[in-house]
Design a protein around this motif. Structure first.
Motif, PDB file in Angstrom:
ATOM      1  N   LEU A   1      15.697  -0.747 -71.827  1.00 51.53           N
ATOM      2  CA  LEU A   1      15.650  -0.105 -70.175  1.00 51.53           C
ATOM      3  C   LEU A   1      15.346  -2.274 -69.577  1.00 51.53           C
ATOM      4  O   LEU A   1      15.919  -1.863 -68.588  1.00 51.53           O
TER       5      LEU A   1
ATOM      6  N   ASP B   1      12.293  -0.514 -65.561  1.00 51.92           N
ATOM      7  CA  ASP B   1      13.263  -0.322 -66.960  1.00 51.92           C
ATOM      8  C   ASP B   1      13.962  -2.019 -65.207  1.00 51.92           C
ATOM      9  O   ASP B   1      13.133  -2.618 -65.002  1.00 51.92           O
TER      10      ASP B   1
ATOM     11  N   ASP C   1      22.045   4.572 -68.860  1.00 53.67           N
ATOM     12  CA  ASP C   1      20.921   4.046 -67.886  1.00 53.67           C
ATOM     13  C   ASP C   1      20.542   4.939 -68.101  1.00 53.67           C
ATOM     14  O   ASP C   1      19.532   5.664 -66.460  1.00 53.67           O
TER      15      ASP C   1
ATOM     16  N   ARG D   1      21.504  -3.414 -67.481  1.00 53.65           N
ATOM     17  CA  ARG D   1      22.117  -1.918 -67.133  1.00 53.65           C
ATOM     18  C   ARG D   1      23.455  -2.216 -67.206  1.00 53.65           C
ATOM     19  O   ARG D   1      24.521  -3.225 -67.237  1.00 53.65           O
TER      20      ARG D   1
END
Length: 199
Positions: free
Chosen positions: A124, A61, A167, A127
């Motif tokens: 990914l 990520d 997330d 955020r």
């Protein structure tokens, strides 16, 4: 456990591979995804359909944390659903990130897989939550996630409370509400998006 045994082939299934199918009499049968797809292909008269299986993929990520994604394909008559999801370490139930893509039953399953992996990679890179002084906060002014049923919460007469997955992290409804209090007085807009669409 009987609920985790496919009634068609006898395979002991992982919880993420169980498909609960209603029968004509209202009873439910537990099938593995392969047997479910075989039955659906028969009903849809798709004689050349082959059940695709894929090896898990590990992707990093935005923070460099690696996530391992498993895949499941389900045939819904005129559409093939391909899902990518995380399993908790040591568990067999889906947690964290989960993605879906729909395609034609006759489409190349590896092309569909490639498109799904690209969708996962795009998601990914973003955020939506940040940690500050040990608390989670909304990173900007947009939050994307998934709504789940929270089996640990029962709000009595008003029904069950949801929880959200943002997330790849499960967030209780009350904790999510506390995060939103940083925006007290702001307006908001909620857009509900099908899991197979780009959020």
């Amino acid at each position: 456990m009987p609920g985790n045994t496919c009634v068609r082939c006898g395979t002991v299934m992982s919880p993420h591979d169980v498909v609960s199918v209603a029968s004509g009499d209202g009873a439910f049968r537990s099938l593995c995804s392969r047997c479910f797809n075989t039955e659906m292909a028969h009903l849809a008269e798709l004689h050349a359909f082959e059940h695709p299986e894929f090896t898990p993929v590990r992707l990093a990520d935005a923070d460099g944390v690696v996530h391992e994604f498993y895949f499941r394909s389900l045939l819904f008559g005129d559409q093939l659903s391909l899902e990518a999801f995380e399993l908790a370490p040591g568990e067999e139930d889906c947690v964290g990130f989960r993605f879906q893509l729909l395609g034609e039953p006759q489409s190349d399953p590896f092309e569909l897989l490639g498109n799904l992996v690209q969708k996962v990679k795009r998601a990914l890179t973003v955020r939506h939550l940040v940690e500050h002084a040990g608390n989670l906060e909304v990173a900007g002014t947009t939050v994307r996630g998934r709504i789940e049923w929270d089996s640990g919460q029962d709000s009595g007469e008003s029904g069950r409370l949801p929880r959200v997955v943002i997330d790849g992290r499960r967030v209780d409804w009350t904790d999510f509400g506390a995060m939103l209090m940083a925006f007290e007085g702001w307006q908001f807009r909620i857009e509900l998006v099908d899991p197979s669409d780009e959020a």
